[in-house]
Design a protein around this motif. Structure first.
Motif, PDB file in Angstrom:
ATOM      1  N   LEU A  44       0.810  -1.214   0.000  1.00  0.00           N
ATOM      2  CA  LEU A  44       0.000   0.000   0.000  1.00  0.00           C
ATOM      3  C   LEU A  44       0.842   1.262   0.000  1.00  0.00           C
ATOM      4  CD1 LEU A  44      -2.839   1.431   0.827  1.00  0.00           C
ATOM      5  CD2 LEU A  44      -1.911   1.244   3.114  1.00  0.00           C
ATOM      6  N   ALA A  45       2.014   1.207   0.624  1.00  0.00           N
ATOM      7  CA  ALA A  45       2.825   2.413   0.792  1.00  0.00           C
ATOM      8  C   ALA A  45       3.192   2.999  -0.564  1.00  0.00           C
ATOM      9  CB  ALA A  45       4.072   2.078   1.595  1.00  0.00           C
ATOM     10  N   LYS A  46       3.389   4.319  -0.556  1.00  0.00           N
ATOM     11  CA  LYS A  46       3.585   5.016  -1.825  1.00  0.00           C
ATOM     12  C   LYS A  46       4.955   4.763  -2.441  1.00  0.00           C
ATOM     13  CE  LYS A  46       1.952   8.887  -0.302  1.00  0.00           C
ATOM     14  NZ  LYS A  46       1.907  10.329  -0.057  1.00  0.00           N
ATOM     15  N   GLY A  47       6.014   4.815  -1.599  1.00  0.00           N
ATOM     16  CA  GLY A  47       7.374   4.805  -2.128  1.00  0.00           C
ATOM     17  C   GLY A  47       7.869   3.425  -2.505  1.00  0.00           C
ATOM     18  N   SER A  48       9.161   3.221  -2.361  1.00  0.00           N
ATOM     19  CA  SER A  48       9.765   1.966  -2.792  1.00  0.00           C
ATOM     20  C   SER A  48       9.410   0.841  -1.831  1.00  0.00           C
ATOM     21  CB  SER A  48      11.283   2.122  -2.895  1.00  0.00           C
ATOM     22  OG  SER A  48      11.919   1.504  -1.801  1.00  0.00           O
ATOM     23  N   VAL A  49       9.287  -0.372  -2.391  1.00  0.00           N
ATOM     24  CA  VAL A  49       8.904  -1.535  -1.594  1.00  0.00           C
ATOM     25  C   VAL A  49       9.983  -1.856  -0.554  1.00  0.00           C
ATOM     26  CG1 VAL A  49       8.483  -4.014  -1.726  1.00  0.00           C
ATOM     27  CG2 VAL A  49       7.424  -2.494  -3.377  1.00  0.00           C
ATOM     28  N   VAL A  50      11.250  -1.746  -0.976  1.00  0.00           N
ATOM     29  CA  VAL A  50      12.340  -2.083  -0.058  1.00  0.00           C
ATOM     30  C   VAL A  50      12.323  -1.153   1.149  1.00  0.00           C
ATOM     31  CG1 VAL A  50      14.822  -2.358   0.138  1.00  0.00           C
ATOM     32  CG2 VAL A  50      13.698  -2.878  -2.008  1.00  0.00           C
ATOM     33  N   LYS A  51      12.082   0.138   0.897  1.00  0.00           N
ATOM     34  CA  LYS A  51      12.055   1.085   2.008  1.00  0.00           C
ATOM     35  C   LYS A  51      10.889   0.802   2.951  1.00  0.00           C
ATOM     36  CE  LYS A  51      14.389   5.184   0.576  1.00  0.00           C
ATOM     37  NZ  LYS A  51      14.234   6.560   0.111  1.00  0.00           N
ATOM     38  N   SER A  52       9.744   0.384   2.393  1.00  0.00           N
ATOM     39  CA  SER A  52       8.603   0.057   3.252  1.00  0.00           C
ATOM     40  C   SER A  52       8.902  -1.168   4.097  1.00  0.00           C
ATOM     41  CB  SER A  52       7.359  -0.199   2.402  1.00  0.00           C
ATOM     42  OG  SER A  52       7.085   0.933   1.628  1.00  0.00           O
ATOM     43  N   ILE A  53       9.615  -2.146   3.510  1.00  0.00           N
ATOM     44  CA  ILE A  53       9.994  -3.325   4.295  1.00  0.00           C
ATOM     45  C   ILE A  53      10.897  -2.902   5.445  1.00  0.00           C
ATOM     46  CG2 ILE A  53      11.285  -5.495   4.229  1.00  0.00           C
ATOM     47  CD1 ILE A  53      10.276  -5.858   1.364  1.00  0.00           C
ATOM     48  N   ALA A  54      11.806  -1.977   5.159  1.00  0.00           N
ATOM     49  CA  ALA A  54      12.680  -1.465   6.218  1.00  0.00           C
ATOM     50  C   ALA A  54      11.852  -0.835   7.324  1.00  0.00           C
ATOM     51  CB  ALA A  54      13.661  -0.449   5.641  1.00  0.00           C
ATOM     52  N   MET A  55      10.779  -0.118   6.953  1.00  0.00           N
ATOM     53  CA  MET A  55       9.924   0.527   7.955  1.00  0.00           C
ATOM     54  C   MET A  55       9.195  -0.522   8.798  1.00  0.00           C
ATOM     55  SD  MET A  55      10.142   3.770   8.070  1.00  0.00           S
ATOM     56  CE  MET A  55      11.845   3.323   8.029  1.00  0.00           C
ATOM     57  N   VAL A  56       8.739  -1.596   8.149  1.00  0.00           N
ATOM     58  CA  VAL A  56       8.081  -2.681   8.889  1.00  0.00           C
ATOM     59  C   VAL A  56       9.040  -3.251   9.926  1.00  0.00           C
ATOM     60  CG1 VAL A  56       7.283  -5.061   8.676  1.00  0.00           C
ATOM     61  CG2 VAL A  56       6.372  -3.316   7.159  1.00  0.00           C
ATOM     62  N   LEU A  57      10.294  -3.499   9.490  1.00  0.00           N
ATOM     63  CA  LEU A  57      11.275  -4.077  10.416  1.00  0.00           C
ATOM     64  C   LEU A  57      11.556  -3.113  11.566  1.00  0.00           C
ATOM     65  CD1 LEU A  57      13.615  -5.656   7.754  1.00  0.00           C
ATOM     66  CD2 LEU A  57      12.284  -6.893   9.461  1.00  0.00           C
TER      67      LEU A  57
END
Lengths: 504, 177
Positions: A162-175
């Motif tokens: 769902l997040a707007k930006g890059s998928v990798v960065k969103s995964i980093a945010m989840v972690l």
């Protein structure tokens, strides 16, 4: 069928008592009034208003609480749409398109659609709970720790997609969110984890502190540096409070689909209500002919998550009342209120106190109706909030947030922690990190770790358990599929964005 | 349209130019966060047989975060990306001071900074709200005295009515020394 009608009839005869209708009305009004305050979400509102229901008889108190809950939820959506400050994880999604609509001068239709969508979802979910309550619990009973873990993993992948930006960065945010949720005492051993020996951190970091910091304070700081014109767009001409025919046609499908998704996900214990609004939004975006409109003021992006959210919060009573597991923070507060009135949530409530159980189900429907009746005319009042100039609005929001955070635990430290997260959120925005996945991971973190540990223990350390149990494997497959889908067009979209920027 | 990891031809041959600073520094900070988490949980017991200890999950997720952070930083190193936007000082500073002022004076605190003991008095809800409002309003570039004071008074009154009289929350209203 006759059972269903008899039960609903019993429920409505309890809820239609003039006193109970009065409690419901007062609850919905007060709930909206507090919930609409920027930075104060549903959980904080219900927690703050909990004491005023203690003096009432049990049925009346729970009906009033249900009214407060719905009012707070609707108030929270209002704030999300008008000021872009979600009080809790479920309204994060509403912000995305709701606030964009408000910026385009369509705050009125956004608010009306939110109320109408919620009401429709509430109607359907009420019937659903009454009809399927007992049989559906068997599905929830199939869930073991491995399935819970996979389910929450799926929820987090939704947030990433769902997040707007890059998928990798969103995964980093989840972690990062998961790590933050682990601060505090360990669930099993009680050992203080990453607390740096501060006693204030022993209980962990409060959700409201993180949410208000990363969304409330960070948003204000960021707004301050924007030029005056870009801020004024939000406040400029609001025409037509009611949705147009086209709006209703556009959003009807989204409301129906959101209701279905929300009802199904709400039954699953463990953050169903949070995941459902994310899921409904992502689903709408995927099946839409114009996915590029999402995040830029698509009315479906308001209707679907609001409907799903409401349906899920209604059906989430099933795990609470049948298994005794509160699926979210609000339900946990409800458990507290029930215990004070001498009611132990669990399967026996439906059998032993049918008037309470069905009365509450019916009063939820009445609470939803109240919201439409009271709040559609009052939409103008909420919209007029926009007319307050931002230079006066932002100190008010800051002061509100401060008092709200402080009042939850009477702890000044909580206010300081929120300030720290405000700065952190400001930094995240500057580096294109989306805070929404972080906050969701923070909410789901403790449950996720608990179930991971339990599943690993039961499987005797064999991590393949997540793939050998069919439901868990299915959920993980869906999660991986979503991730793969999001990764592919992402590369293309990113290039398009660069292209657009270089043209200007 | 430069692709691949070649250093820019104009730069000195040995130094690698950071092409996407926003990603590069963002990734570095995440690695730092993961490092702090590993360090902070280093005293916690880990796996015992099949059972996760309290330290297992934090170290596991910190390891993942460090890996993803490294991936982001490397992307920033090799892929062309936007510059880091300038951080505003004025707005955040006033807002931060206002929040900390509220936290410090709503109930009063005493703490030690470099051996100096600082004691903040209890100002209570009315004064703390009013002053925090006035401090934060300075963060805006369009500040006007009259309306600001009026808004601060109105807001303080509203908060007191709502939180103290309507919601009956236990607040210290007036200063106490």
């Amino acid at each position: 069928m006759s059972d269903l009608l008899a039960n609903l009839w019993l429920g409505f005869s309890v809820a239609a008592n003039p006193f109970n209708i009065g409690f419901c009305l007062v609850g919905a009004l007060v709930g909206t009034l507090v919930g609409v305050l920027p930075g104060i979400g549903t959980v904080a509102t219900v927690a703050m208003l909990l004491p005023i229901t203690f003096g009432l008889p049990p049925v009346g108190a729970l009906i009033m609480l249900a009214g407060i809950y719905y009012g707070a939820q609707y108030g929270g959506s209002t704030t999300s749409i008008l000021v872009n400050i979600p009080g809790e994880a479920t309204s994060v999604v509403t912000c995305l398109d709701g606030h964009q609509m408000a910026r385009q001068g369509r705050a009125g239709p956004a608010l009306s659609i939110a109320a109408i969508g919620s009401f429709f979802a509430g109607c359907v979910a009420t019937v659903l709970v009454a009809a399927l309550g007992a049989p559906l619990t068997t599905i929830a009973l199939l869930f073991g720790p491995a399935e819970y873990f996979s389910l929450m993993l799926l929820g987090l992948i939704f947030a990433v997609v769902l997040a707007k930006g890059s998928v990798v960065k969103s995964i980093a945010m989840v972690l990062a969110g998961l790590l933050l949720s682990m601060v505090g005492s360990d669930l099993e051993t009680g050992a203080g984890r990453m607390t740096f020996d501060y006693p204030e951190l022993a209980d962990g970091i409060g959700f409201t502190n993180v949410a208000m910091g990363v969304f409330g304070f960070a948003e204000i700081i960021r707004n301050l540096e924007m030029s005056q014109e870009s801020r004024d767009i939000v406040q400029s001409k609001i025409t037509g409070l009611m949705p147009t025919r086209q709006d209703l046609i556009d959003s009807s499908g989204a409301i129906a689909r959101g209701t279905v998704i929300g009802s199904l996900l709400g039954i699953l214990p463990g953050g169903g209500a949070v995941v459902s609004s994310f899921a409904a939004y992502t689903f709408e975006k995927r099946i839409s002919k114009h996915p590029e409109r999402f995040g830029r003021g698509a009315i479906q992006g308001v209707a679907a998550p609001e409907a799903a959210n409401n349906a899920a919060s209604q059906t989430s009573f099933i795990p609470l009342l049948t298994l005794g597991i509160p699926p979210n923070a609000v339900m946990a507060l409800m458990v507290g209120a029930m215990t004070i009135h001498g009611i132990v949530p669990g399967p026996q409530v439906m059998v032993k106190q049918p008037d309470l159980f069905w009365g509450m189900i019916a009063s939820m429907w009445i609470g939803n109706l109240m919201l439409v009746i009271i709040n559609l005319p009052l939409v103008g009042v909420w919209v007029s909030l926009l007319r307050v100039p931002y230079r006066l609005l932002f100190p008010s929001i800051i002061v509100f947030c401060c008092i709200g955070i402080y009042s939850i635990n009477n702890a000044p430290t909580d206010v300081v922690i929120a300030a720290v997260f405000g700065l952190f959120g400001y930094w995240l925005v500057k580096h294109d990190f989306e805070p929404a996945p972080l906050v969701l991971a923070f909410v789901l973190g403790p449950l996720m770790e608990e179930n991971l540990r339990r599943a690993m223990l039961i499987a005797r350390g064999d991590a393949s358990v997540f793939l050998t149990r069919p439901i868990s494997a299915g959920l993980i497959l869906i999660a991986l599929g979503m991730l793969a889908l999001a990764m592919l067009p992402m590369i293309k979209k990113r290039r398009d964005e660069v292209f657009v920027e270089s043209e200007n | 349209m430069a692709e691949g990891a070649k250093p820019s031809p104009s730069g000195d041959g040995l130094r690698l130019r950071i092409k996407g600073p926003r990603d590069f520094y963002g990734g570095l900070v995440l690695i730092g966060l993961a490092g702090i988490a590993v360090w902070a949980s280093s005293d916690l017991p880990g796996l015992q047989g099949f059972s996760f200890g309290p330290g297992t999950a934090p170290r596991m997720f910190a390891g993942c975060l460090a890996a993803v952070g490294a991936l982001i930083a490397l992307t920033g190193l090799f892929v062309e990306g936007p510059k880091v936007e300038a951080f505003a000082i004025r707005g955040p500073a006033y807002v931060l001071v206002a929040i900390l002022f509220f936290a410090g004076t709503i109930r009063g605190v005493s703490f030690d900074v470099f051996g100096l003991t600082i004691v903040l008095p209890t100002l209570g809800l009315v004064a703390s709200t009013f002053i925090a409002f006035m401090i934060s309003i300075f963060g805006s570039s369009e500040f006007r005295w009259r309306e600001s004071l009026l808004a601060a008074v109105a807001m303080t009154l509203f908060c007191v009515l709502l939180f103290v009289y309507l919601l009956q929350l236990p607040f210290q209203l007036w200063p106490q020394f």
